[in-house]
Scaffold this motif. Structure first.
Motif, PDB file in Angstrom:
ATOM      1  N   GLN A  19     -48.846 -39.769   3.049  1.00 18.14           N
ATOM      2  CA  GLN A  19     -49.755 -39.233   4.056  1.00 18.14           C
ATOM      3  C   GLN A  19     -49.652 -37.715   4.074  1.00 18.14           C
ATOM      4  N   GLY A  20     -50.789 -37.082   4.219  1.00 18.69           N
ATOM      5  CA  GLY A  20     -50.823 -35.628   4.343  1.00 18.69           C
ATOM      6  C   GLY A  20     -51.743 -35.252   5.474  1.00 18.69           C
ATOM      7  N   PRO A  21     -51.850 -33.966   5.740  1.00 16.68           N
ATOM      8  CA  PRO A  21     -52.784 -33.531   6.772  1.00 16.68           C
ATOM      9  C   PRO A  21     -54.216 -33.782   6.322  1.00 16.68           C
ATOM     10  N   GLU A  22     -55.103 -33.972   7.257  1.00 14.24           N
ATOM     11  CA  GLU A  22     -56.509 -34.167   6.923  1.00 14.24           C
ATOM     12  C   GLU A  22     -57.087 -32.883   6.329  1.00 14.24           C
ATOM     13  N   SER A  23     -56.673 -31.735   6.879  1.00  9.74           N
ATOM     14  CA  SER A  23     -57.181 -30.456   6.381  1.00  9.74           C
ATOM     15  C   SER A  23     -56.202 -29.333   6.697  1.00  9.74           C
ATOM     16  N   VAL A  24     -56.310 -28.254   5.910  1.00  8.92           N
ATOM     17  CA  VAL A  24     -55.552 -27.028   6.155  1.00  8.92           C
ATOM     18  C   VAL A  24     -56.493 -25.851   5.911  1.00  8.92           C
ATOM     19  N   ARG A  25     -56.192 -24.724   6.570  1.00  7.09           N
ATOM     20  CA  ARG A  25     -56.989 -23.514   6.397  1.00  7.09           C
ATOM     21  C   ARG A  25     -56.086 -22.389   5.941  1.00  7.09           C
ATOM     22  N   THR A  99     -61.505 -23.335  -2.087  1.00 10.38           N
ATOM     23  CA  THR A  99     -61.921 -24.304  -1.073  1.00 10.38           C
ATOM     24  C   THR A  99     -62.403 -25.574  -1.763  1.00 10.38           C
ATOM     25  N   ASP A 100     -61.785 -26.709  -1.430  1.00  8.05           N
ATOM     26  CA  ASP A 100     -62.138 -27.972  -2.078  1.00  8.05           C
ATOM     27  C   ASP A 100     -61.315 -29.095  -1.451  1.00  8.05           C
ATOM     28  N   THR A 101     -61.513 -30.300  -1.953  1.00  8.76           N
ATOM     29  CA  THR A 101     -60.657 -31.430  -1.608  1.00  8.76           C
ATOM     30  C   THR A 101     -59.567 -31.516  -2.664  1.00  8.76           C
ATOM     31  N   TYR A 102     -58.334 -31.683  -2.205  1.00  9.05           N
ATOM     32  CA  TYR A 102     -57.178 -31.838  -3.085  1.00  9.05           C
ATOM     33  C   TYR A 102     -56.512 -33.165  -2.731  1.00  9.05           C
ATOM     34  N   TRP A 103     -55.643 -33.631  -3.597  1.00 12.27           N
ATOM     35  CA  TRP A 103     -54.917 -34.872  -3.377  1.00 12.27           C
ATOM     36  C   TRP A 103     -53.437 -34.645  -3.654  1.00 12.27           C
ATOM     37  N   CYS A 104     -52.570 -35.124  -2.766  1.00  8.72           N
ATOM     38  CA  CYS A 104     -51.154 -35.202  -3.109  1.00  8.72           C
ATOM     39  C   CYS A 104     -50.912 -36.665  -3.457  1.00  8.72           C
ATOM     40  N   GLY A 105     -50.098 -36.905  -4.469  1.00  6.13           N
ATOM     41  CA  GLY A 105     -49.968 -38.277  -4.913  1.00  6.13           C
ATOM     42  C   GLY A 105     -48.642 -38.610  -5.553  1.00  6.13           C
ATOM     43  N   ILE A 106     -48.493 -39.899  -5.819  1.00  7.24           N
ATOM     44  CA  ILE A 106     -47.294 -40.472  -6.424  1.00  7.24           C
ATOM     45  C   ILE A 106     -47.715 -41.214  -7.687  1.00  7.24           C
ATOM     46  N   SER A 107     -47.069 -40.898  -8.804  1.00 11.96           N
ATOM     47  CA  SER A 107     -47.334 -41.596 -10.066  1.00 11.96           C
ATOM     48  C   SER A 107     -46.561 -42.899 -10.081  1.00 11.96           C
ATOM     49  N   LYS A 108     -47.220 -43.975 -10.461  1.00 13.93           N
ATOM     50  CA  LYS A 108     -46.559 -45.275 -10.565  1.00 13.93           C
ATOM     51  C   LYS A 108     -47.326 -46.122 -11.563  1.00 13.93           C
ATOM     52  N   SER A 109     -46.743 -47.242 -11.954  1.00 10.70           N
ATOM     53  CA  SER A 109     -47.489 -48.139 -12.832  1.00 10.70           C
ATOM     54  C   SER A 109     -48.624 -48.741 -12.019  1.00 10.70           C
ATOM     55  N   GLY A 114     -52.297 -41.846  -3.386  1.00  6.70           N
ATOM     56  CA  GLY A 114     -52.686 -40.485  -3.062  1.00  6.70           C
ATOM     57  C   GLY A 114     -53.299 -40.358  -1.686  1.00  6.70           C
ATOM     58  N   ALA A 115     -53.289 -39.128  -1.182  1.00  3.79           N
ATOM     59  CA  ALA A 115     -53.878 -38.804   0.113  1.00  3.79           C
ATOM     60  C   ALA A 115     -54.744 -37.553  -0.051  1.00  3.79           C
ATOM     61  N   PRO A 116     -56.011 -37.608   0.414  1.00  3.56           N
ATOM     62  CA  PRO A 116     -56.893 -36.447   0.285  1.00  3.56           C
ATOM     63  C   PRO A 116     -56.626 -35.410   1.375  1.00  3.56           C
ATOM     64  N   ILE A 117     -56.762 -34.137   1.007  1.00  2.00           N
ATOM     65  CA  ILE A 117     -56.572 -33.034   1.945  1.00  2.00           C
ATOM     66  C   ILE A 117     -57.671 -32.010   1.693  1.00  2.00           C
ATOM     67  N   ARG A 118     -58.380 -31.643   2.721  1.00  2.00           N
ATOM     68  CA  ARG A 118     -59.429 -30.618   2.600  1.00  2.00           C
ATOM     69  C   ARG A 118     -58.785 -29.252   2.790  1.00  2.00           C
ATOM     70  N   VAL A 119     -58.885 -28.392   1.788  1.00  2.00           N
ATOM     71  CA  VAL A 119     -58.339 -27.033   1.852  1.00  2.00           C
ATOM     72  C   VAL A 119     -59.519 -26.075   1.993  1.00  2.00           C
ATOM     73  N   THR A 120     -59.492 -25.247   3.034  1.00  2.00           N
ATOM     74  CA  THR A 120     -60.545 -24.269   3.281  1.00  2.00           C
ATOM     75  C   THR A 120     -59.936 -22.880   3.283  1.00  2.00           C
ATOM     76  N   ILE A 121     -60.457 -22.010   2.429  1.00  2.00           N
ATOM     77  CA  ILE A 121     -59.986 -20.626   2.352  1.00  2.00           C
ATOM     78  C   ILE A 121     -61.077 -19.728   2.926  1.00  2.00           C
ATOM     79  N   GLU A 122     -60.681 -18.941   3.917  1.00  2.00           N
ATOM     80  CA  GLU A 122     -61.631 -18.081   4.616  1.00  2.00           C
ATOM     81  C   GLU A 122     -61.425 -16.625   4.219  1.00  2.00           C
ATOM     82  N   PRO A 123     -62.498 -15.822   4.332  1.00  2.00           N
ATOM     83  CA  PRO A 123     -62.355 -14.395   4.018  1.00  2.00           C
ATOM     84  C   PRO A 123     -61.421 -13.726   5.023  1.00  2.00           C
TER      85      PRO A 123
END
Length: 178
Positions: A19-25, A99-109, A114-123
């Motif tokens: 689990q990760g945050p839904e979004s970060v800025r 700025t995009d959707t990213y995923w943190c995840g675990i490799s397994k057979s 994975g968990a999606p996280i929206r990353v937003t970069i502001e000026p």
């Protein structure tokens, strides 16, 4: 009819495993740090960070080897704290086009987890910096903003305002079975 679907989703292996945050800025020129928590059984598995809105098409930017050693890529690093069951990803010198959707995840057979996280970069603007500081002071941030690390334009490290993702979005296996 809803109850059987919920029970089915909860019985699938891997659901809610990461689990990760839904979004970060973050502010342009600063850093974004994301923490993803995982269940105890996944300590020695490889962890990864990828970019892309669609799970099947995301591009892996950095991955661990299953150890706790930090791995660095181009402007991004990943570390795995196996004793406390979380991975940390830091994106440095972020740009608005990060700025995009990213995923943190675990490799397994089989399918990875994975968990999606929206990353937003502001000026960089004083009002954006103040808003992030205010968010942190209210206890809703996952990192720190530091004037010591700010480029001359005034950007700080981004942590982010984070809220937990809904259970259906924490695990691609669950999300694809909705």
């Amino acid at each position: 009819m809803q109850l059987p679907l919920v029970l089915l989703l909860l019985s699938l292996p891997g659901c809610l495993s990461i689990q990760g945050p839904e979004s970060v800025r973050g502010l342009e020129g600063g850093s974004v740090t994301v923490r993803c928590d995982y269940k105890p059984r996944w300590e020695t598995y490889g962890k990864w960070w990828c970019r892309g809105a669609y799970w099947e098409l995301c591009r892996t930017l950095v991955r661990t080897t299953g150890s706790q050693l930090e791995v660095k890529g181009d402007r991004v690093s990943i570390g795995d704290n196996q004793s406390h069951h979380f991975l940390t990803v830091t994106m440095e010198k972020v740009r608005q086009d990060d700025t995009d959707t990213y995923w943190c995840g675990i490799s397994k057979s089989g399918p990875d987890l994975g968990a999606p996280i929206r990353v937003t970069i502001e000026p960089v603007m004083e009002s954006n910096y103040a808003a992030i500081l205010k968010t942190q002071q209210q206890g809703r941030s996952m990192g720190t903003v530091s004037r010591d690390t700010m480029p001359s334009a005034g950007a700080g490290q981004l942590p982010g305002r984070a809220s937990r993702a809904l259970a259906a979005h924490e695990c691609p296996v669950c999300a694809h079975n909705l």
